[in-house]
Design an enzyme around this catalytic site. Sequence first.
Site, PDB file in Angstrom:
ATOM      1  N   GLU A 122       4.908  -5.467  11.500  1.00 46.03           N
ATOM      2  CA  GLU A 122       4.108  -4.240  11.360  1.00 46.03           C
ATOM      3  C   GLU A 122       2.794  -4.639  10.710  1.00 46.03           C
ATOM      4  O   GLU A 122       2.739  -4.845   9.493  1.00 46.03           O
ATOM      5  CB  GLU A 122       4.866  -3.224  10.490  1.00 46.03           C
ATOM      6  N   SER A 126      -0.320  -8.091   6.555  1.00 43.09           N
ATOM      7  CA  SER A 126      -1.537  -8.450   7.292  1.00 43.09           C
ATOM      8  C   SER A 126      -1.212  -9.280   8.539  1.00 43.09           C
ATOM      9  O   SER A 126      -0.164  -9.934   8.605  1.00 43.09           O
ATOM     10  CB  SER A 126      -2.456  -9.261   6.382  1.00 43.09           C
ATOM     11  N   ASN A 163       0.788  -1.240   0.000  1.00 39.55           N
ATOM     12  CA  ASN A 163       0.000   0.000   0.000  1.00 39.55           C
ATOM     13  C   ASN A 163       0.822   1.293   0.000  1.00 39.55           C
ATOM     14  O   ASN A 163       0.393   2.287  -0.552  1.00 39.55           O
ATOM     15  CB  ASN A 163      -1.020  -0.011   1.150  1.00 39.55           C
ATOM     16  N   CYS A 185      -2.579   1.705   6.567  1.00 40.89           N
ATOM     17  CA  CYS A 185      -2.698   0.875   7.774  1.00 40.89           C
ATOM     18  C   CYS A 185      -3.135   1.693   8.987  1.00 40.89           C
ATOM     19  O   CYS A 185      -3.822   1.196   9.862  1.00 40.89           O
ATOM     20  CB  CYS A 185      -1.378   0.177   8.066  1.00 40.89           C
TER      21      CYS A 185
HETATM   22  P1  NAD Z   1      -0.011  -9.232   2.985  1.00 42.06           P
HETATM   23  O1  NAD Z   1       0.159  -9.791   4.336  1.00 42.06           O
HETATM   24  O2  NAD Z   1      -0.975  -9.906   2.071  1.00 42.06           O
HETATM   25  O3  NAD Z   1       1.392  -9.216   2.199  1.00 42.06           O
HETATM   26  C1  NAD Z   1       2.577  -8.696   2.782  1.00 42.06           C
HETATM   27  C2  NAD Z   1       3.780  -9.421   2.221  1.00 42.06           C
HETATM   28  O4  NAD Z   1       3.698 -10.810   2.547  1.00 42.06           O
HETATM   29  C3  NAD Z   1       3.931  -9.344   0.709  1.00 42.06           C
HETATM   30  O5  NAD Z   1       5.277  -9.071   0.412  1.00 42.06           O
HETATM   31  C4  NAD Z   1       3.507 -10.724   0.214  1.00 42.06           C
HETATM   32  O6  NAD Z   1       4.197 -11.127  -0.937  1.00 42.06           O
HETATM   33  C5  NAD Z   1       3.860 -11.624   1.386  1.00 42.06           C
HETATM   34  N1  NAD Z   1       2.939 -12.763   1.529  1.00 42.06           N
HETATM   35  C6  NAD Z   1       1.609 -12.786   1.251  1.00 42.06           C
HETATM   36  N2  NAD Z   1       1.095 -13.997   1.555  1.00 42.06           N
HETATM   37  C7  NAD Z   1       2.120 -14.748   2.047  1.00 42.06           C
HETATM   38  C8  NAD Z   1       2.236 -16.094   2.530  1.00 42.06           C
HETATM   39  N3  NAD Z   1       1.164 -16.905   2.566  1.00 42.06           N
HETATM   40  N4  NAD Z   1       3.438 -16.519   2.953  1.00 42.06           N
HETATM   41  C9  NAD Z   1       4.513 -15.714   2.918  1.00 42.06           C
HETATM   42  N5  NAD Z   1       4.473 -14.431   2.460  1.00 42.06           N
HETATM   43  C10 NAD Z   1       3.296 -13.961   2.020  1.00 42.06           C
HETATM   44  O7  NAD Z   1      -0.379  -7.699   3.205  1.00 42.06           O
HETATM   45  P2  NAD Z   1      -0.723  -6.577   2.130  1.00 42.06           P
HETATM   46  O8  NAD Z   1      -2.014  -6.903   1.472  1.00 42.06           O
HETATM   47  O9  NAD Z   1       0.452  -6.282   1.259  1.00 42.06           O
HETATM   48  O10 NAD Z   1      -0.910  -5.301   3.079  1.00 42.06           O
HETATM   49  C11 NAD Z   1      -2.119  -5.031   3.735  1.00 42.06           C
HETATM   50  C12 NAD Z   1      -2.030  -5.273   5.226  1.00 42.06           C
HETATM   51  O11 NAD Z   1      -0.821  -4.759   5.744  1.00 42.06           O
HETATM   52  C13 NAD Z   1      -3.121  -4.575   5.999  1.00 42.06           C
HETATM   53  O12 NAD Z   1      -3.583  -5.403   7.022  1.00 42.06           O
HETATM   54  C14 NAD Z   1      -2.426  -3.364   6.593  1.00 42.06           C
HETATM   55  O13 NAD Z   1      -3.012  -2.847   7.745  1.00 42.06           O
HETATM   56  C15 NAD Z   1      -1.077  -3.917   6.862  1.00 42.06           C
HETATM   57  N6  NAD Z   1      -0.095  -2.843   6.890  1.00 42.06           N
HETATM   58  C16 NAD Z   1       0.531  -2.546   8.058  1.00 42.06           C
HETATM   59  C17 NAD Z   1       1.436  -1.500   8.104  1.00 42.06           C
HETATM   60  C18 NAD Z   1       2.152  -1.105   9.361  1.00 42.06           C
HETATM   61  O14 NAD Z   1       3.060  -0.302   9.278  1.00 42.06           O
HETATM   62  N7  NAD Z   1       1.796  -1.631  10.516  1.00 42.06           N
HETATM   63  C19 NAD Z   1       1.688  -0.766   6.951  1.00 42.06           C
HETATM   64  C20 NAD Z   1       1.025  -1.111   5.776  1.00 42.06           C
HETATM   65  C21 NAD Z   1       0.144  -2.154   5.746  1.00 42.06           C
END
Ligand code: NAD
Length: 456
Positions: A209, A188, A114, A243
């Site tokens: 995070e 996530s 994001n 987020c």
């Molecule tokens: P996501 O968890 O789907 O993906 C994050 C990363 O994990 C990506 O690089 C992806 O390739 C990898 N990934 C996805 N599925 C995986 C799996 N099964 N095994 C291993 N790696 C995997 O998250 P997203 O959709 O990119 O981001 C959205 C989420 O992130 C929201 O919940 C948001 O709140 C959170 N977020 C948190 C922060 C923070 O600073 N706390 C910042 C931005 C987003």
Amino acid sequence: MNIQDIHQTQKDFFRTHTTKDIDFRIQQLQKLKQLLKNNETILFEAIYKDFGKSAHETYITELAHVYHEINTFLKKLRRWAKPKRVTTNLVNFPARSYIVYEPLGNTLIIGAWNYPYNLTLCPVVDAIAAGNTVILKPSEIPSNVSDILTKLINNNFDKGFLHVIEGGIPETTELLDLPFDKIFFTGSTFVGKIVYQAAAKNLTPVTLELGGKSPAFVSKSANIQMTAKRLVWAKFLNAGQTCIAPDYILVEKSVETALLEAIKQEIEAHYPTDGSLSGNYCQIINQKNFDRVRGYIQEEKVYFGNVQNTEKRILSPTVMHQVTFDDPVMKDEIFGPVLPVISYEDLNSAIDQVLELSKPLSCYVYSKQQSEIQDIIKKISFGGGAINDSVMHISNPKLPFGGVGYSGIGKYHGKTGFYNFSNTKGILHKSFGLELSLKYTPYTNWKKKITKWLIE
Ligand code: NAD
């Protein structure tokens, strides 16, 4: 080179001790900054192709943060990295005691989609500043951004020091199998648990995070116009895909109507309400998220908005009212441009309802009443937040940034980020001079008495 070879190359590079040199770290940070500055136009183009985010918004929410983070370290790193003297207790007299900040070693940074520059490069800056090597795995979802980050970094940095590995689940899974010295993950809560489990196999420390539902409280004492202005900006920035966006509003009943009207006016003044793609409002990242977010909307509760441009994946800023904690929109993090408003008459009951949900990443309070502000800050556990503003706490590198509980583990930015990527090594340095005999045998009564007197 395959993933394992890159990891081995970074292990070998770390063993040369090059990254322990502060000048080396500073040069790498300067190089990264210059690289980004020289390529801003292509960075802006890439993100626009991925989800229509404007150059201005990309600058203020992404690159400016990375530059700010780098500048902070260029100014402060030498001081922070110096061993810190601490006092020595009587038992160890005579001696010196100090703390050494050493890099953890080989780190893995996994990014979310994001804010694909900010959320990958800010942790990279902290990791480099602390003297680590980095493998960066950006999200595969904004593919143009992932592609340009890979080209820029891999063509300009030694792969033993900083390298990008592109990919999705298979590549991340392979990376997570390797024994890193630190894993920093943004994404996530669901995937965060997968990362935590994988890290446990190697006892690798993690920073997670994650996300969650961040509330914004609005009291009747708040300046309603200003509150609406700040809330609307924070919610619809990045089309709600933030987020730390205020996920939902809890407003004191007597000012609900005034707040809803002020929010509507703010949206009309600043955002397209016809579902068009404009330079001021971006798209939902993909079809899956577009369908997920619009799935939360209950027609009968729409106060304003809900214009859907399916072809371009644009959902106009949408406000819902008369919402309850039982509605579908209150079941998950929204992560899109839908703003539910719930009214309350008793602040303590509202706080109790928030406490029923997982600990949020952020919490915002709009109020002039100190007692209300303190009540909310003390009673609700959350990662970080702001009073009379939203989102902006992330822009101060002096504030630790991160979640708590389901919204995350560990904090970063600035000095906190430096410590996060460092091992704080405590050293007691004795001379060969005076030696008290208290700890040595025979354990006589007088030794016991003096020891107790010294300790107690
Ligand atoms: P996501 O968890 O789907 O993906 C994050 C990363 O994990 C990506 O690089 C992806 O390739 C990898 N990934 C996805 N599925 C995986 C799996 N099964 N095994 C291993 N790696 C995997 O998250 P997203 O959709 O990119 O981001 C959205 C989420 O992130 C929201 O919940 C948001 O709140 C959170 N977020 C948190 C922060 C923070 O600073 N706390 C910042 C931005 C987003």
